[in-house]
Enzyme design. Structure first.
Site, mmCIF file in Angstrom:
data_model
loop_
_atom_site.group_PDB
_atom_site.id
_atom_site.type_symbol
_atom_site.label_atom_id
_atom_site.label_comp_id
_atom_site.label_asym_id
_atom_site.label_seq_id
_atom_site.Cartn_x
_atom_site.Cartn_y
_atom_site.Cartn_z
ATOM 1 N N GLU A 127 -13.656 -7.809 -20.986
ATOM 2 C CA GLU A 127 -12.653 -6.836 -20.515
ATOM 3 C C GLU A 127 -11.203 -7.313 -20.650
ATOM 4 O OE1 GLU A 127 -13.875 -5.848 -16.512
ATOM 5 O OE2 GLU A 127 -15.632 -4.778 -17.213
ATOM 6 N N ASN A 169 -17.101 -8.574 -24.888
ATOM 7 C CA ASN A 169 -17.727 -7.457 -24.170
ATOM 8 C C ASN A 169 -16.656 -6.621 -23.470
ATOM 9 O OD1 ASN A 169 -20.355 -6.348 -23.175
ATOM 10 N ND2 ASN A 169 -19.654 -7.030 -21.152
ATOM 11 N N HIS A 206 -20.687 2.257 -19.771
ATOM 12 C CA HIS A 206 -20.747 2.901 -18.450
ATOM 13 C C HIS A 206 -20.191 4.316 -18.610
ATOM 14 C CE1 HIS A 206 -21.795 -0.775 -16.370
ATOM 15 N NE2 HIS A 206 -20.785 -1.406 -16.925
ATOM 16 N N GLU A 235 -24.433 -2.742 -20.874
ATOM 17 C CA GLU A 235 -24.452 -2.413 -19.441
ATOM 18 C C GLU A 235 -24.663 -0.916 -19.237
ATOM 19 O OE1 GLU A 235 -21.009 -4.051 -17.388
ATOM 20 O OE2 GLU A 235 -21.072 -5.885 -18.574
ATOM 21 N N ASP A 237 -25.244 2.675 -18.276
ATOM 22 C CA ASP A 237 -25.617 3.624 -17.216
ATOM 23 C C ASP A 237 -24.859 4.915 -17.484
ATOM 24 O OD1 ASP A 237 -23.073 2.789 -16.246
ATOM 25 O OD2 ASP A 237 -23.943 1.709 -14.542
HETATM 26 C C1 XIL Z 1 -20.573 -5.308 -11.451
HETATM 27 C C2 XIL Z 1 -21.830 -5.517 -10.628
HETATM 28 O O1 XIL Z 1 -22.797 -4.564 -11.033
HETATM 29 C C3 XIL Z 1 -21.540 -5.378 -9.160
HETATM 30 O O2 XIL Z 1 -22.676 -5.780 -8.399
HETATM 31 C C4 XIL Z 1 -20.341 -6.235 -8.777
HETATM 32 O O3 XIL Z 1 -19.999 -5.973 -7.420
HETATM 33 C C5 XIL Z 1 -19.142 -5.966 -9.659
HETATM 34 O O4 XIL Z 1 -19.530 -6.147 -11.022
HETATM 35 N N1 XIL Z 1 -18.391 -4.593 -16.011
HETATM 36 C C6 XIL Z 1 -19.044 -5.807 -16.040
HETATM 37 C C7 XIL Z 1 -20.045 -6.138 -14.980
HETATM 38 O O5 XIL Z 1 -18.902 -6.566 -16.990
HETATM 39 O O6 XIL Z 1 -20.062 -7.510 -14.693
HETATM 40 C C8 XIL Z 1 -19.788 -5.355 -13.728
HETATM 41 O O7 XIL Z 1 -20.849 -5.610 -12.809
HETATM 42 C C9 XIL Z 1 -19.645 -3.875 -14.029
HETATM 43 C C10 XIL Z 1 -18.500 -3.616 -14.960
#
Ligand code: XIL
Length: 299
Positions: A127, A169, A206, A235, A237
């Protein structure tokens, strides 16, 4: 095929999930996770605050719980994440300049040494670009150490564990038309041209009402792959868990030979960091949602 992992394996890919160490005592959770997935990412346990809570004092207890569960259950492991503006321990939040740069490389070396040879892919940097239309780097203490912090992280990582694929990432980089996507593309192209060691790009994916899935995601994956890196959906969702959208994402990965696999960010909706969006493939009671069947049929 009857599970996500075995179906993905038919095309040489994996289907993974984020695992939270605190849920490994929940047998409904572990039953689904061990049956359906063949790759694991620690949801929080390999992050900087977890692995180096005090400067120079590494703690791999929680990370190892996730790692050991994964290996005992026959899964590969994605490492997440070594250099990030978020979830930094307080001591790192308070560093700047050359002291922070040194702490970053020391952290990469310490964590990668512990897991040397054991991690399929590492998210080396997470990020680093800002949202919106500027295409700029995100302001952070790491960015303020100098624009070269990302390539320094990757060079350090390559030396620390030459066997791991090294990934950049990010999120909101799935839509090809977005400035953030173009900025990430320019960085990867530059790294490949100059020989900075990068092997893969992770697309967090996401998807929600503010940043929805767009069918040009496949173009994005293809264009990055054409730069000579692997791509992965890291990741996933989807707010509301539309089966059509889940199938589209799955098909986008399958359409790109260099797409290594898909990771969903949790097992059941109740395990999700965005539980209110009911974004995952299993209900809280462990039953399969329609989106599960959509993904399985697409694989
Ligand atoms: C999130 C986790 O799912 C949570 O449990 C935590 O509180 C915060 O981080 N991008 C990422 C992940 O790279 O590491 C994040 O995970 C979600 C967004």
């Amino acid at each position: 095929e009857s599970t996500l992992g075995s179906a993905a394996a038919q095309s040489g890919r994996y289907f993974g999930t984020a695992i939270a160490s605190g849920r490994l005592s929940d047998s409904t959770y572990t039953t689904i996770a061990s049956r359906e997935f063949n790759s694991v990412t620690a949801e929080n346990e390999m992050k900087i605050d977890a692995t180096e809570p005090q400067q120079g004092r590494f703690d791999f207890a929680a990370g190892d719980r996730v790692y050991n569960w994964a290996v005992q259950n026959g899964k590969q492991v994605r490492g997440h994440t070594l250099a990030w503006h978020s979830q930094q321990p307080v001591w790192m939040q308070n560093l700047s300049g050359s002291a922070l740069r040194q702490a970053m490389t020391n952290h990469i070396n310490g964590v990668m040494a512990h897991y040397k040879g054991k991690i399929a892919q590492w998210d080396v940097v997470n990020e680093a670009f800002v949202d919106g239309t500027s295409g700029a780097r995100r302001d952070s203490n790491l960015q303020r150490t100098g624009n070269d912090w990302i390539e320094v992280a990757f060079r350090t990582a390559r030396a620390a564990d030459p066997a791991a694929k090294l990934c950049y990432n990010d999120y909101n980089v799935e839509n090809w038309t977005w400035a953030k996507t173009q900025a990430m593309y320019a960085m990867v192209r530059d790294f490949k041209q100059r020989g900075v060691p990068i092997d893969c790009v992770g697309f967090q994916s996401h998807f929600n009402n503010d940043s929805p899935y767009n069918s040009n995601f496949r173009t994005t994956l293809q264009n990055f792959a054409a730069l000579g890196v692997d791509v992965a959906i890291t990741e996933l969702d989807i707010q509301g868990a539309s089966g059509t959208t889940y199938a589209n994402v799955t098909n986008d990965c399958l359409a790109v030979p260099r797409c290594l696999g898909i990771t969903v960010w949790g097992v059941r909706d109740t395990d999700s960091w965005r539980a209110e969006h009911t974004p995952l493939l299993f209900n809280g009671d462990g039953s399969k949602k329609p989106a599960y069947t959509s993904v399985l049929n697409a694989l």
